[in-house]
Design an enzyme around this catalytic site. Structure first.
Site, PDB file in Angstrom:
ATOM      1  N   GLU A 161       0.830  -1.204   0.000  1.00  0.00           N
ATOM      2  CA  GLU A 161       0.000   0.000   0.000  1.00  0.00           C
ATOM      3  C   GLU A 161       0.867   1.257   0.000  1.00  0.00           C
ATOM      4  O   GLU A 161       0.617   2.194  -0.770  1.00  0.00           O
ATOM      5  CB  GLU A 161      -0.910  -0.006   1.225  1.00  0.00           C
ATOM      6  CG  GLU A 161      -1.783   1.218   1.359  1.00  0.00           C
ATOM      7  CD  GLU A 161      -2.791   1.311   0.238  1.00  0.00           C
ATOM      8  OE1 GLU A 161      -2.714   2.290  -0.534  1.00  0.00           O
ATOM      9  OE2 GLU A 161      -3.631   0.418   0.117  1.00  0.00           O
ATOM     10  N   ASP A 165       0.916   4.154  -2.883  1.00  0.00           N
ATOM     11  CA  ASP A 165       0.523   5.520  -2.555  1.00  0.00           C
ATOM     12  C   ASP A 165       1.614   6.533  -2.886  1.00  0.00           C
ATOM     13  O   ASP A 165       1.367   7.561  -3.526  1.00  0.00           O
ATOM     14  CB  ASP A 165       0.188   5.629  -1.064  1.00  0.00           C
ATOM     15  CG  ASP A 165      -1.053   4.859  -0.679  1.00  0.00           C
ATOM     16  OD1 ASP A 165      -1.809   4.461  -1.575  1.00  0.00           O
ATOM     17  OD2 ASP A 165      -1.262   4.640   0.531  1.00  0.00           O
ATOM     18  N   SER A 361      -7.274   2.341  -3.727  1.00  0.00           N
ATOM     19  CA  SER A 361      -6.008   2.805  -3.151  1.00  0.00           C
ATOM     20  C   SER A 361      -5.155   3.530  -4.182  1.00  0.00           C
ATOM     21  O   SER A 361      -4.303   4.343  -3.830  1.00  0.00           O
ATOM     22  CB  SER A 361      -5.206   1.627  -2.604  1.00  0.00           C
ATOM     23  OG  SER A 361      -5.635   1.278  -1.316  1.00  0.00           O
ATOM     24  N   ASP A 406     -17.654  11.812 -17.841  1.00  0.00           N
ATOM     25  CA  ASP A 406     -18.857  11.272 -17.209  1.00  0.00           C
ATOM     26  C   ASP A 406     -18.931   9.778 -17.533  1.00  0.00           C
ATOM     27  O   ASP A 406     -19.080   9.400 -18.703  1.00  0.00           O
ATOM     28  CB  ASP A 406     -20.087  11.995 -17.736  1.00  0.00           C
ATOM     29  CG  ASP A 406     -21.362  11.630 -16.982  1.00  0.00           C
ATOM     30  OD1 ASP A 406     -21.261  10.961 -15.936  1.00  0.00           O
ATOM     31  OD2 ASP A 406     -22.453  12.013 -17.450  1.00  0.00           O
ATOM     32  N   ILE A 407     -18.825   8.938 -16.520  1.00  0.00           N
ATOM     33  CA  ILE A 407     -18.795   7.487 -16.722  1.00  0.00           C
ATOM     34  C   ILE A 407     -20.233   6.981 -16.664  1.00  0.00           C
ATOM     35  O   ILE A 407     -20.908   7.112 -15.636  1.00  0.00           O
ATOM     36  CB  ILE A 407     -17.934   6.797 -15.644  1.00  0.00           C
ATOM     37  CG1 ILE A 407     -16.602   7.546 -15.453  1.00  0.00           C
ATOM     38  CG2 ILE A 407     -17.699   5.345 -16.018  1.00  0.00           C
ATOM     39  CD1 ILE A 407     -15.786   7.735 -16.699  1.00  0.00           C
ATOM     40  N   GLY A 419     -24.472  11.942 -15.354  1.00  0.00           N
ATOM     41  CA  GLY A 419     -24.473  12.776 -14.167  1.00  0.00           C
ATOM     42  C   GLY A 419     -23.904  12.034 -12.977  1.00  0.00           C
ATOM     43  O   GLY A 419     -23.139  11.080 -13.119  1.00  0.00           O
ATOM     44  N   ASP A 421     -23.431   9.455 -10.061  1.00  0.00           N
ATOM     45  CA  ASP A 421     -23.875   8.093  -9.752  1.00  0.00           C
ATOM     46  C   ASP A 421     -23.102   7.564  -8.551  1.00  0.00           C
ATOM     47  O   ASP A 421     -22.101   8.156  -8.117  1.00  0.00           O
ATOM     48  CB  ASP A 421     -23.729   7.159 -10.963  1.00  0.00           C
ATOM     49  CG  ASP A 421     -22.302   7.025 -11.474  1.00  0.00           C
ATOM     50  OD1 ASP A 421     -21.436   6.559 -10.702  1.00  0.00           O
ATOM     51  OD2 ASP A 421     -22.038   7.377 -12.638  1.00  0.00           O
TER      52      ASP A 421
END
Length: 479
Positions: A161, A165, A361, A406-407, A419, A421
């Site tokens: 992690e 990061d 992550s 916009d997915i 829009g 979600d």
């Protein structure tokens, strides 16, 4: 969540039950033969009120059909250049100044010590042609006294992690400094103590947190940790939304969200599957998830909080609820199948230290990099760094939709759509549009590449030093 390794006492039976549930789901799922396997090390995943332990939101990608080690001798997964090209980082300018986070400091909070993070970040930079940056590593109280390594041992530790990061916050904002605050353990008490240190650290303007736990009735008592300290420059907190889809990691059938992603004081970041070509040109995105199987197979955390009331900035934009906080706010690349290259020599040694990693992550430190660039632009414009609760979040909800991808396809148990979600929030950033807008500066349009219909060489073959004539036909160059 994805990383479930540390078990003790009464938690062990829960961990084994989760193991068998997930194994059964894998065996019965109708995945195509070439589907990627997700390495999902197990750790108890109980509510904060029962077992106050946070888990990180990373997933490692292992291609089928090989069952060998996930790590490899050379990088695998998307590169910084591809990701930076796809999201518009490379085209972000503040006048004549490149938007790269220069002058800003990103803080990252993780558990346990990663002994090789300095060397790994340098190797990452050399491999991908990134500039070295100043990485400061401190313990949870702000001193040079660092915690021990993850008791889970090598090959399955929090160092994965940390590597993800640090390396990808740097890839997103190569000019920013990084402060890594290492908590003594993954307990809520120690991680939040580290958050308190990070938010008070001089110069920090963005904090990235890629971990969480199940939401419960008392979580609102922790919201004050995600505010700018008195007398400090503005700080924005960026939090991964989780990897269990709409089910928050606590149940395979009951919708829930994770904390601290559910806090109205943080930017909660969901995940997508990103498609690019070899050079990184953006080809499209879908919401990351496996529908109602996302608890088992992975997906962008998202849904409606049971305890946090709807913040004012979501009113009128979020249509799925008018009473409670909706998660996430935004999204970015997270699906391990389109994961990114990470080097971690602590877990995997020097012979084969590379792996492809995804999960929300990844999306969180990428967004931390975006906001470091925004704050760079604000400094150039004579403005202060953004306060997350009162400035960043309201801005993200008031920006025009043209600043986002916009997915509209995919599902984590909730469907993505036009829009806002509950899988990807408002969408993923077009950084070269979003960053100048949030910095209060004019947008510098990206110079279009010329289109060349055909290119010929005469003669077709020459020796070094000879003259060759290149002829281009059907050229379109708007500038």
């Amino acid at each position: 969540m994805s990383k479930r390794t540390r078990t003790s006492g009464t938690d062990r039976a829960f961990s084994l039950r989760q193991l068998f549930q997930r194994a059964a789901a894998k065996l019965t799922s109708r995945q195509p033969a070439d589907a990627g396997l997700l390495i999902e090390p197990l750790e108890p995943r109980t509510l904060l009120s029962v077992a106050p332990v946070m888990t990180p939101n990373f997933l490692i990608h292992r291609p089928t059909p090989t069952m060998g080690p996930a790590a490899s001798i050379s990088p695998t997964g998307l590169t910084p250049s591809q990701v930076r090209q796809a999201y518009g980082f490379k085209n972000t300018m503040f006048g004549s100044i490149v938007g790269d986070g220069t002058g800003q400091t990103i803080a990252i909070v993780d558990a346990y010590n990663d002994p090789t993070i300095q060397a790994d970040l340098h190797a990452f930079d050399v491999t991908f042609g990134l500039p070295d940056t100043q990485l400061t590593v401190i313990g949870q109280t702000g001193t040079s006294a660092l915690p021990g390594t993850d008791p889970a041992g090598r090959g399955n530790s929090w160092a994965i992690e940390t590597s993800l990061d640090v390396e990808w916050a740097h890839a997103a904002a190569p000019g920013a400094k990084i402060v890594l605050v290492e908590a003594r353990s993954a307990s809520t008490a120690n991680l939040f103590a580290a958050v308190n240190t990070a938010r008070s650290y001089a110069g920090v303007s963005v904090i990235s947190l890629s971990w969480g736990g199940g939401e419960y009735s008392g979580v609102r008592t922790y919201d004050s940790y995600f505010t700018t300290p008195s007398g400090h420059n503005g700080v924005t907190f960026v939090v991964s939304s989780g990897d269990s889809g709409a089910y928050g990691g606590s149940s395979s059938t009951t919708p829930s969200v994770e904390y601290p992603a559910a806090s109205p004081n943080v930017v909660a970041v969901g995940g997508t599957y990103l498609s690019t070509n070899s050079s990184g040109a953006y080809l499209g995105e879908t919401a990351w998830g496996s529908g109602t199987s996302s608890y088992y197979n992975g997906g962008s955390g998202g849904g409606i909080s049971r305890y946090e009331t709807q913040p004012a900035y979501q009113a009128g934009v979020v249509t799925q609820t008018s009473a409670y906080r909706a998660v996430p706010d935004v999204a970015m690349l997270a699906d391990p199948s389109s994961g990114v290259a990470v080097i971690d020599t602590w877990d995997f040694g020097t012979a084969a230290p590379w792996l492809a990693v995804g999960g929300t992550s990844l999306a969180a430190p990428l967004w931390a990099g975006v906001l470091a660039i925004v704050n760079q632009g604000r400094a150039i414009n004579g403005l202060g760094t953004l306060d997350g609760k009162t400035q960043t979040l309201p801005m993200l909800y008031s920006l025009p939709s043209s600043d986002f991808h916009d997915i509209i396809s995919g599902s984590n148990g909730y469907p993505a759509g036009p829009g806002y979600d509950l899988v990807t929030g408002r969408g993923t950033p077009i950084v070269n549009l979003l960053a100048p807008a949030m910095a209060g500066m004019p947008v510098t349009p990206a110079k279009p590449m010329p289109l060349i219909g055909s290119l010929s060489a005469n003669p077709a073959s020459v020796l070094a030093g000879a003259t060759v004539t290149l002829t281009a036909a059907n050229v379109a160059e708007s500038s």
